[in-house]
Design an enzyme around this catalytic site. Sequence first.
Site, PDB file in Angstrom:
ATOM      1  N   CYS A  80       0.840  -1.207   0.000  1.00 28.14           N
ATOM      2  CA  CYS A  80       0.000   0.000   0.000  1.00 28.14           C
ATOM      3  C   CYS A  80       0.877   1.260   0.000  1.00 28.14           C
ATOM      4  O   CYS A  80       1.499   1.557  -1.006  1.00 28.14           O
ATOM      5  CB  CYS A  80      -0.974  -0.034   1.183  1.00 28.14           C
ATOM      6  SG  CYS A  80      -2.393   1.064   0.950  1.00 28.14           S
ATOM      7  N   HIS A 166      -3.689  -5.244   0.794  1.00 18.90           N
ATOM      8  CA  HIS A 166      -3.133  -5.673   2.085  1.00 18.90           C
ATOM      9  C   HIS A 166      -3.145  -7.205   2.191  1.00 18.90           C
ATOM     10  O   HIS A 166      -4.155  -7.789   2.591  1.00 18.90           O
ATOM     11  CB  HIS A 166      -3.944  -5.070   3.239  1.00 18.90           C
ATOM     12  CG  HIS A 166      -3.712  -3.607   3.421  1.00 18.90           C
ATOM     13  ND1 HIS A 166      -2.661  -3.104   4.157  1.00 18.90           N
ATOM     14  CD2 HIS A 166      -4.385  -2.530   2.940  1.00 18.90           C
ATOM     15  CE1 HIS A 166      -2.701  -1.782   4.135  1.00 18.90           C
ATOM     16  NE2 HIS A 166      -3.730  -1.406   3.397  1.00 18.90           N
ATOM     17  N   GLU A 168      -1.783  -8.945   4.402  1.00 20.52           N
ATOM     18  CA  GLU A 168      -1.712  -9.363   5.803  1.00 20.52           C
ATOM     19  C   GLU A 168      -3.068  -9.541   6.458  1.00 20.52           C
ATOM     20  O   GLU A 168      -3.180 -10.170   7.521  1.00 20.52           O
ATOM     21  CB  GLU A 168      -0.871  -8.365   6.619  1.00 20.52           C
ATOM     22  CG  GLU A 168      -1.480  -6.999   6.843  1.00 20.52           C
ATOM     23  CD  GLU A 168      -1.212  -5.997   5.728  1.00 20.52           C
ATOM     24  OE1 GLU A 168      -1.261  -4.786   5.996  1.00 20.52           O
ATOM     25  OE2 GLU A 168      -0.964  -6.423   4.576  1.00 20.52           O
TER      26      GLU A 168
END
EC number: 6.3.5.2
Length: 513
Positions: A80, A166, A168
């Site tokens: 990002c 993202h 994660e």
Amino acid sequence: MKTVVVLDYGSQYTQLIVRRVREKGYYAELLPWDAKEEEVKRLNPTAIILSGGPSSVYEKDAPFVPEYVLHLNIPILGICYGLQALVHKFGGRVEKSQKREFGHAILEVEEDPLFEGLPKKFDVWMSHSDRVEKLPEGFYVIGRSENSPFAAIRNKNETIYGVQFHPEVTHTQFGSKILENFVSKIAKMEKNWEMKDFVSEKIKEIKGIVGNDKVILGLSGGVDSSVVAMLLHKAIGDNLVPVFVDTGLLRLNEGEEVKENFERLGIKIFVVDAKKRFLDALKDVEDPEEKRKIIGHTFIDVFYETSMQLLEEFGNIKYLAQGTLYPDIIESKVSERKSAAKIKTHHNVGGLPEKLPFKIIEPLRYLFKDEVRKIGEILELPQSMINRHPFPGPGLAVRIIGKVTEEAISILQKADYIFIEELKKNNLYDKVWQAFAVFLPIKSVGVMGDYRTYENVIALRAVNSFDGMTADWSKLPHEFLNKVAKRIINEVKGVNRVVYDITSKPPATIEWE
């Protein structure tokens, strides 16, 4: 030990990057984006991940990619804002997007080691208002979404990567696999992080540091301090001196349970009865922040006095052990930033090290909560201790809204006990992340038999969460809630109404105070 170094640019998800990498068996650590080169090199980095963040690359004083990161000659992944910072650094163009992309998006990917073993299209989680409009020279597109033509990029040498989404967060399909591909296939790192190896190495390390001296530990009975106690006991046996301060703000019978649990494990604990002292200190106090501060200061005073008495008795207490976790370390660094907003004062024993003549040992300081639970299993702690719901440091004082009195504590202890007992009986306890009762500062009119009543109200709270950072209220069966409410009203004198809290976090916090 080789390390994946994650540089923090301020994203709320940054800790998750470290956790996901560790879950796959690779050691990772988090440092601020402007960490000194020596700090990074000390960790023996094998790859660098640049986290997301709220900034724009064109803002004054915007975080940037440190020059030394590019000269380490190891793979880099920007996530990002990390992607945008890389593009900006190499001369590409980042601009405000006409359409902010937040939430789910379909990512279409090219064949690349980063996406090895993944389908051509899958769901990802976006959260950005700026986007890349022009790539730097020598970079190529390897993934795109409807609103992000450069959603995943790499340089021609396959050493610098960037993704606009993202990986994660759990909302991104195959996110953990993408991170694993980056670490294993691009950085060529071998697995080096297993909890059982950590346990044996930590026990050996503690033995080497402590020798024949004694270690004092403030024991709460929660999973963190219990795991610290077991680790230390394995390393130094009876040279561990665990102190349990009974504040009178614990759950029903909790003091006795903690003592019995540790006696069964062969660990003798020193119990300090400080109930009256805490209750006197809290007399007529209603403000939650004031409660937390008073409890924190009183705890420090009690623990300090007890420690000095034990030091006089044993003589060779040289160390103080604490159950500090990695998020505590990270948050203490984050709190130094101007942008960090304090929501609540955290109850901890942070004032102790300055007052006590002991060296500090923090065996869990680089671990997350889920890793601590795994260690508990390896050390064969009872499941009832490992899976115990989180309990606030200030105890029931922050679950009693308003003044803390003996009557309120007694009512809340009994109501909470019934709620937890029924959750366990109905196999629901392990299905919720946290559950508890709250004593409200109001009374309500009721009818019992032929008589009007005017009594206290209890709120029940149960939430589902992964790590406590966000939480959804638990959709417990209505029949179950009905049974709990009836039991509380019938068995707890002074209660005539029970309500259920259906607020998620955000906007609410999990605890009421």
